[in-house]
Design a protein around this motif. Structure first.
Motif, short mmCIF file in Angstrom:
data_model
loop_
_atom_site.label_atom_id
_atom_site.label_comp_id
_atom_site.label_asym_id
_atom_site.label_seq_id
_atom_site.Cartn_x
_atom_site.Cartn_y
_atom_site.Cartn_z
N ALA A 100 -3.28 5.35 9.19
CA ALA A 100 -2.54 4.89 8.01
C ALA A 100 -1.20 5.58 7.85
O ALA A 100 -0.31 5.05 7.18
CB ALA A 100 -3.39 5.10 6.76
N LYS A 110 4.62 -8.69 11.23
CA LYS A 110 4.95 -7.28 11.39
C LYS A 110 5.95 -7.13 12.54
O LYS A 110 5.96 -7.95 13.47
CB LYS A 110 3.71 -6.43 11.67
CG LYS A 110 2.58 -6.61 10.66
CD LYS A 110 2.97 -6.21 9.26
CE LYS A 110 1.77 -6.35 8.32
NZ LYS A 110 2.14 -6.07 6.90
N ASN A 157 -0.68 -0.71 6.10
CA ASN A 157 -1.93 -0.06 5.71
C ASN A 157 -3.02 -0.23 6.76
O ASN A 157 -3.96 0.59 6.84
CB ASN A 157 -2.43 -0.60 4.37
CG ASN A 157 -1.52 -0.22 3.22
OD1 ASN A 157 -0.88 0.83 3.25
ND2 ASN A 157 -1.45 -1.07 2.20
N ASP A 158 -2.94 -1.29 7.56
CA ASP A 158 -3.99 -1.56 8.55
C ASP A 158 -3.61 -1.10 9.95
O ASP A 158 -4.23 -1.52 10.93
CB ASP A 158 -4.37 -3.04 8.56
CG ASP A 158 -3.19 -3.95 8.86
OD1 ASP A 158 -2.03 -3.48 8.84
OD2 ASP A 158 -3.43 -5.16 9.09
N ASN A 159 -2.61 -0.23 10.08
CA ASN A 159 -2.36 0.40 11.38
C ASN A 159 -3.55 1.27 11.77
O ASN A 159 -4.33 1.69 10.89
CB ASN A 159 -1.08 1.24 11.32
CG ASN A 159 0.15 0.46 11.78
OD1 ASN A 159 0.11 -0.76 11.93
ND2 ASN A 159 1.24 1.16 12.00
N TYR A 213 0.80 1.88 17.23
CA TYR A 213 -0.19 0.81 17.32
C TYR A 213 -1.02 0.95 18.59
O TYR A 213 -2.23 0.74 18.57
CB TYR A 213 0.53 -0.54 17.32
CG TYR A 213 -0.40 -1.73 17.21
CD1 TYR A 213 -1.03 -2.03 16.00
CD2 TYR A 213 -0.64 -2.55 18.30
CE1 TYR A 213 -1.88 -3.13 15.89
CE2 TYR A 213 -1.48 -3.65 18.20
CZ TYR A 213 -2.10 -3.93 17.00
OH TYR A 213 -2.94 -5.01 16.89
N ASP A 240 1.52 -11.84 12.64
CA ASP A 240 1.13 -11.23 11.36
C ASP A 240 2.35 -10.83 10.53
O ASP A 240 2.22 -10.15 9.51
CB ASP A 240 0.26 -10.00 11.61
CG ASP A 240 0.92 -8.97 12.53
OD1 ASP A 240 2.07 -9.21 12.98
OD2 ASP A 240 0.30 -7.93 12.80
#
Length: 362
Positions: free
Chosen positions: A212, A172, A207-209, A217, A170
């Motif tokens: 937020a 990240k 933002n999608d952790n 994770y 992704d």
């Protein structure tokens, strides 16, 4: 400039199903999370020593035909066209020489060819405290510079520093942190210790952790040191148990992996059990890992091997058992690279240790 001999060697490698002086774990029920071990799988594998006389290397990265290795003392080894160079890294803080600490994780940016930028993770000493930080590094000529701190003051105790860095499918940045020898840190959501962290490549929180406003994770980790993704983007991590009960976990966002409340085959509501575990009678001390063709390949320090976990058949075997402590693996096509760590203070180094070795996967 440090010169390291480059040479090739052909060795016969025997693949066995259990560690020396340990009992093989066997299971016919995958739901128990125990491993089904292959006890005899001899094969000849052609190996090549790419570099030797390394000084406790920790992470492997590769850009086209150039290989980069971190060394815990605070430098990077560059290997290209049979030539090896030691590149200094100018860190803003003094790199710690404490047990298990130092310059650990390292990953090149996806645009490294044009940007000359990478990410690093190191332990440092300041005002009698010891902490870890995640930084951006820039290659300028033959030396690296710390140019930006992305995340600082990650707890770092006597040991258990984590330190593995990978860029996921992704795009990240994922980073493992140890519990800093304080087990309760792993369950404390206000602590960065005992976690797997996720951030954007600019250091901001995605933002999608799961939360937020948090880099966390997943949590409940004792000392995870390996990360890998399968072709379908399933995420895996390797983790050190307290004295045994080492784990290979499937990692999902927001999940609790149990330390110190559970470990190995223990279960509890709301906590994740491992996909594979060494059990209570065997120790792997798993570190770096990679994925290839439905199999995970994991460096084992106490296990003195590269471990192969067959995800399709729920089986595990040992390979590359003649090299001592193994810290990291890197897979490029059908080639597996691994580094030894016999000079980390816990091994029995030969005259040419530590080494970077390449083997073709069959």
């Amino acid at each position: 400039m440090k010169r390291i001999l480059i040479f090739g060697a052909i060795a016969s490698i025997f693949l066995t199903g259990c560690a020396a002086n340990e009992t093989t774990n066997t299971s016919t029920d995958a739901s128990t999370n125990e491993i089904s071990s292959s006890t005899s799988n001899p094969a000849n594998a052609e190996t090549e020593v790419i570099a030797d006389n390394l000084d406790v290397p920790w992470a492997i990265e590769k850009n086209n035909d150039t290989i980069y290795l971190t060394q815990r003392g605070g430098s990077i080894i560059r290997i290209e066209n049979g030539e090896t160079q030691e590149q200094p890294v100018n860190f803003d803080e003094t790199v710690s020489s404490a047990s298990e600490a130092g310059f650990l994780g390292f990953v090149l940016r996806p645009d490294f060819t044009s940007s000359n930028e990478a990410y690093g993770y190191y332990t440092y000493e300041k005002d009698s405290d010891r902490m870890n930080r995640i930084v951006k590094l820039h290659l300028d000529g033959n030396q690296w510079e710390e140019t930006e701190v992305l995340l600082d003051e990650i707890p770092s105790g006597a040991n258990h520093h984590g330190g593995r860095m990978k860029i996921g499918p992704d795009d990240k940045l994922y980073v493992t942190t140890g519990d800093a020898s304080v087990p309760e840190n792993a369950q404390d959501m206000d602590s960065l210790a005992g976690k797997i962290l996720r951030m954007n490549l600019d250091g901001s929180i995605p933002n999608d952790n799961p939360s937020a406003d948090s880099y966390v994770y997943s949590y409940g980790h004792r000392n995870a040191q390996g990360l890998a993704w399968s072709d379908d983007s399933t995420m895996y991590a390797s983790e050190h148990g307290a004295s045994a009960n080492d784990e290979i976990n499937v990692i999902e966002a927001g999940r609790n992996y149990g330390w110190p409340e559970i470990e190995g085959n223990e279960t509890r509501d709301g906590m994740e059990a491992p996909l594979f575990t060494s059990g209570s009678n065997q120790t792997w001390a798993p570190s770096g890992m990679g994925y290839h063709d439905q199999k995970l390949y994991v460096a084992a320090l106490r296990g003195n091997a590269v471990l192969e976990f067959d995800l399709a058949n729920n089986q595990q075997r040992e390979m590359m058992t003649d090299y001592g402590r193994i810290r990291d693996v890197y897979i490029d096509g059908d080639n597996l690279y691994f580094i030894t760590n016999n000079r980390d203070g816990r091994g029995s180094p030969a005259d040419n240790d530590d080494q970077l070795i390449r083997v073709r996967l069959q």
